[in-house]
Design a protein around this motif. Structure first.
Motif: not given
Length: 142
Positions: A83-107
């Motif tokens: 959740p947004r506050s408190g202890a994290a249960k999931h870490a949200i990030s952009l997948a480095g190798g999947q992100t470029h000018a025309a595409a992204y992948q969130l995890q």
């Protein structure tokens, strides 16, 4: 003539009640724990969708999913965990190798082991799972 007995429980009856209570408690605890994990997954999916909205707003202004410097953008702090506050249960990030000018992948990667594994969401809206032991429909919903 006093009558002995009938004034309490035998040890056997008491042990039977304790055993039944333990069985019912263990069933209730496992059900409650799964309910909590399911709620955590729902919250992670919601933050993942918000992060996708943030990426799409960036694209509509900059015509690229990358930052002005051509680098992979950093998600705002409020979108970096669930959740947004408190202890994290999931870490949200952009997948480095999947992100470029025309595409992204969130995890959304779970902090502790979870049967659904890591949730993914890309620029087309395609949902996925990485490292899951549970069916897709059970994790992402129907």
């Amino acid at each position: 003539m006093s009558k002995q007995g009938g004034r309490g429980f035998t040890l056997l009856e008491l042990m039977a009640v304790v055993a039944m209570t333990a069985i019912l408690s263990s069933m209730a605890l496992s059900s409650y724990s799964e309910h909590v994990r399911r709620s955590e997954r729902i919250a992670a999916r919601a933050v993942l969708l918000e992060a996708a909205g943030w990426m799409e707003r960036r694209f509509s202004v900059q015509h690229s999913y990358l930052g002005a410097d051509g680098q992979i953008p950093i998600l705002p702090a409020e979108l970096g965990q669930s959740p947004r506050s408190g202890a994290a249960k999931h870490a949200i990030s952009l997948a480095g190798g999947q992100t470029h000018a025309a595409a992204y992948q969130l995890q959304a990667a779970p902090v502790a082991a979870d049967k659904c594994g890591t949730f993914t969401l890309d620029h087309t809206g395609a949902r996925g799972l990485i490292g899951n032991d549970a069916p897709f429909a059970e994790c992402w919903g129907r």
